[in-house]
Design an enzyme around this catalytic site. Structure first.
Site, mmCIF file in Angstrom:
data_model
loop_
_atom_site.group_PDB
_atom_site.id
_atom_site.type_symbol
_atom_site.label_atom_id
_atom_site.label_comp_id
_atom_site.label_asym_id
_atom_site.label_seq_id
_atom_site.Cartn_x
_atom_site.Cartn_y
_atom_site.Cartn_z
ATOM 1 N N PRO A 287 16.919 44.677 69.667
ATOM 2 C CA PRO A 287 17.108 44.376 71.087
ATOM 3 C C PRO A 287 18.322 43.495 71.349
ATOM 4 C CG PRO A 287 15.464 42.912 70.181
ATOM 5 C CD PRO A 287 15.869 43.843 69.058
ATOM 6 N N ASP A 288 18.917 43.680 72.521
ATOM 7 C CA ASP A 288 19.865 42.698 73.023
ATOM 8 C C ASP A 288 19.100 41.401 73.264
ATOM 9 O OD1 ASP A 288 22.138 41.498 73.987
ATOM 10 O OD2 ASP A 288 22.532 42.986 75.543
ATOM 11 N N VAL A 289 19.820 40.306 73.379
ATOM 12 C CA VAL A 289 19.175 39.013 73.581
ATOM 13 C C VAL A 289 18.295 39.068 74.829
ATOM 14 C CG1 VAL A 289 19.550 36.571 74.027
ATOM 15 C CG2 VAL A 289 21.085 37.808 72.489
ATOM 16 N N GLY B 54 15.961 41.208 75.298
ATOM 17 C CA GLY B 54 15.584 42.578 75.599
ATOM 18 C C GLY B 54 14.165 42.936 75.229
#
Length: 768
Positions: free
Chosen positions: A282-284, A286
């Protein structure tokens, strides 16, 4: 090999929009153990990872998927970006993605990926969050266009794919981002987002600086199935085929479901349709939950969400399975084994450790930067600069920032749209880790000393007309903008437009900078403008001024920026950059429907018609079109182009190949070759970029023309070179939303040899 079930809930679609699957959907088709995907060169990695997983306890498996070490597997070190090893000392800061794409040089970006990969490897980093394929560039006001490869999915995919191959050749795991429909920064994390300046046409509700967003959730992207496949998913086909071992899911929602727990986009499309064999991370911010994200297709996450109390309990109550847990662990290891990182991989070193991995890369970065610069205007051969005795330079952008160079560059609400100082990088997670930075002021000072010309400077974007210094003395500089321009053989104005992760753009022009250019041009009959930008930067405020004789246009050029600009200004390098986005005459010429929005739901109603495809559809004349760029020499294209096609293969309507890495295998079959010639009609060697555009039969429902080939070729004076554009089956396919497959339409295809999206030189047809 097992085939995807036609009734799998993963495949459920509304005719228009993709459906957000729930955690109860059947996800077994995308497990690597299902045999759905033919692994090919990844098979050995799968076998090694599977063997190791068989020796692990549940606790050890949970440790690996949350970033720890277990068994004889050491946790992967992961780091941004496609510009440099983020925050590290003694590394190269390369031109940003926009600039690298403007080279239109596939070999060059492969080599950049390989060189950058060697620096990640030298620091002991296993996986790089690179390349950035999206945001694609749906909106001209998008804040992160500086780090991506442009709004044309074909160009984006080819350049990104070559970067992936280069990084993989260095033995580093490339991980593409952001998956998917992540097209603006504003409200990407809901009301807690950094937001950023709103962008929009003058008079629209989005034309001024943003106020606090009213939504409490990240924005929700809604795109129809055809648009999703043909524009936004298309570059990821190239990335998967080229060897990514990771994919970063984005912060936004898709059809109401968070991107990192959307089983349709992660499971059905990325892992099953594209045959992606690696790790989804995941993106931060996310990841939002435990069971749902794991079942949807996320493979790496936080121990706050994944532990014995969540996934462990799921194993006992049936809401989570051992097969899926094993798949997650295997995917965490796939890139590690695929790129032989189990064999003598360098040890991890801290960011400030005295480990210099640059080699000759700064010199190569300088060359790539110079190659990326596009010459937009050159009246009476004003460029390259020659035999000048008095030179004046203008603008904050000519000189360094007050602090630096290796300082944090955060973008958020209220951040200025221009940088006070030389802009060489984007903001946020793709910012440069600069050991040094060359600026125009520096190189002009050195040139004045060596070449003997008189150098004057006005290192400010503001115009001052009131005399504050001595005047009339003959030799004393009048301390005004006009005074610096007075009696100059050439005046050079340096402009920038800056943005990055965390905020979108509030303007595509800048009043102070444009006033500076006009004031200088009013008083200097040989005014050159140099622009470095993170997205479309309009020029109509001064482009028609008779004294603006030359314009250079580029993205952020990295640590060797000043030298790269100098190389083109003074003719050491013949410019060969080409635009990867359309420069409109007015902000209102861009599609107002793609303006940055504060709405909770963003509907991609424009479909596939973004950038030049939108301008073509509505017959809007741009100032400078996609693919445009001049040279210090001239080129002529042959009027006859030929096509050789495998008509038997093209008569087969649908792709029928087995699903492998990169999707159905026959999508990658070569089905046609288009051959043409280009001649250098000038007197110096130069590189040109012949482009191939295709018009599809009406049944395919495609844009008027779209890029389907390009080749960078160096041509000596009076020489002629042959260029060949190779077309794969997927290049001539459209997405059939009813059949849920890539199809080749019957009818007439027209192939155009072109110098840009609006400059067609020759054509030929093929009828199926």
């Amino acid at each position: 090999m097992a085939r995807l079930s036609s009734i799998s809930l993963l495949g459920l679609l509304y005719y228009g929009n993709i459906v957000a699957a729930t955690a109860s959907s059947n996800y077994t088709d995308y497990l690597l153990s299902s045999g759905t995907v033919k692994l090919g060169e990844w098979q050995s990695a799968y076998d090694k990872a599977s063997a190791l997983v068989e020796t692990l306890t549940t606790e050890e498996k949970l440790t690996i998927i949350t970033g720890g070490s277990a068994g004889n597997f050491t946790a992967l070190e992961m780091l941004d970006s496609s510009t440099n090893p983020y925050t590290y000392y003694y590394v190269t800061t390369w031109p940003a993605g926009l600039a690298m794409a403007m080279t239109w040089n596939q070999t060059g970006i492969h080599d950049q990926g390989q060189a950058l990969g060697s620096e990640f490897r030298g620091k002991g980093i296993n996986l790089a969050y690179a390349p950035t394929l999206q945001p694609l560039g749906r909106s001209a006001w998008g804040g992160r266009q500086g780090e991506t490869y442009g709004p044309d999915s074909y160009l984006n995919g080819h350049m990104g794919g070559q970067f992936v191959k280069g990084m993989a050749d260095a033995g580093v795991i490339p991980s593409a981002k952001h998956f998917i429909l992540n097209e603006q920064e504003t409200n990407r994390q809901g009301s807690t987002s950094g937001g950023g300046g709103m962008g929009g046409p003058p008079g629209s509700s989005n034309s001024s600086t943003t106020t606090a967003t009213t939504s409490t959730l990240p924005y929700n992207s809604v795109a129809d199935d055809k648009t999703f496949h043909e524009t936004y998913l298309a570059p990821f086909y190239d990335a998967v085929k080229s060897g990514i071992g990771g994919a970063m899911c984005s912060m936004n929602r898709i059809n109401g479901t968070y991107a990192c727990e959307n089983q349709v986009t992660l499971g059905k499309y990325l892992k099953a349709e594209l045959g992606f064999p690696g790790i989804v991370h995941p993106d931060v911010g996310g990841q939002h939950n435990g069971i749902e994200s794991a079942n949807a297709g996320e493979d790496f996450g936080s121990s706050m969400y994944w532990s014995n109390s969540t996934l462990g309990v799921g194993l006992t109550n049936g809401s989570f399975t051992e097969a899926r847990l094993n798949d997650m662990v295997i995917r965490n290891m796939m890139g590690f084994y695929r790129y032989s990182q189990d064999a003598s991989y360098p040890a991890y070193v801290s960011p400030t450790a005295d480990v210099d991995v640059r080699g000759d890369h700064p010199a190569v970065a300088r060359a790539r930067g110079a190659e990326s610069i596009a010459l937009l205007k050159n009246t009476n051969n004003a460029l390259p600069l020659k035999s000048k005795r008095s030179v004046s330079i203008f603008g904050y952008h000519a000189a360094p920032r007050y602090l630096g160079p290796n300082t944090a560059l955060s973008v958020n609400t209220g951040t200025a749209s221009t940088m006070i100082g030389h802009m060489t990088q984007v903001g946020g997670s793709a910012m440069g880790s600069l050991a040094y930075e060359t600026t125009p002021f520096q190189v002009f000072t050195n040139r004045a000393a060596s070449d003997g010309f008189m150098l004057r400077w006005w290192l400010n974007d503001s115009v001052v007309t009131t005399t504050s210094g001595m005047s009339g003395a003959g030799t004393v500089l009048t301390e005004t903008t006009i005074g610096v321009a007075d009696n100059s053989d050439v005046c050079i104005c340096f402009l920038n437009a800056w943005s990055g992760e965390g905020g979108d753009r509030s303007e595509l022009t800048n009043a102070d900078q444009d006033n500076l250019v006009n004031t200088v041009a009013d008083n200097c009959n040989n005014t050159i403008v140099v622009i470095n930008t993170t997205g479309p930067r309009l020029v109509d405020q001064w482009i028609s001024h008779e004294n603006v004789t030359g314009v250079l246009y580029a993205g952020p050029l990295g640590m060797e920026s000043g030298n790269a600009i100098d190389d083109v200004l003074f003719g050491a390098v013949n410019p060969s950059g080409r635009l990867i986005h359309t420069i409109a005459k007015n902000e209102s010429d861009y599609d107002p429907g793609t303006a940055i929005s504060e709405n909770e739901t963003i509907d991609f109603t424009e479909g596939n018609y973004i950038d030049y495809k939108y301008f073509d559809k509505y017959n809007i004349t741009p100032r400078y079109e996609f693919g445009y760029g001049l040279s210090y020499t001239s080129f002529a294209y042959g009027t006859n182009i030929s096509i050789q096609a495998d008509t038997a293969a093209l008569q087969q309507e649908y792709a029928t190949g087995q699903i492998a890495i990169g999707g159905k295998e026959d999508l990658w079959n070569i089905v046609a070759n288009v051959t043409a010639t280009v001649t250098n009609t000038g007197n110096i060697t130069g590189a040109d970029v012949p482009q191939l555009y295709v018009t599809f039969p009406d049944a395919a429902d495609q844009p008027i023309r779209q890029l389907r080939g390009f080749q960078k070729v160096s041509v000596a004076p009076s020489a002629t070179e042959t260029v060949t554009f190779t077309l794969r089956r997927r290049d001539l396919s459209y997405w059939d939303v009813v059949a849920q497959n890539w199809a080749v339409a019957k009818g007439q295809y027209t192939f155009y040899l072109a110098a840009s999206s609006r400059d067609m030189k020759a054509s030929t047809t093929l009828t199926l």
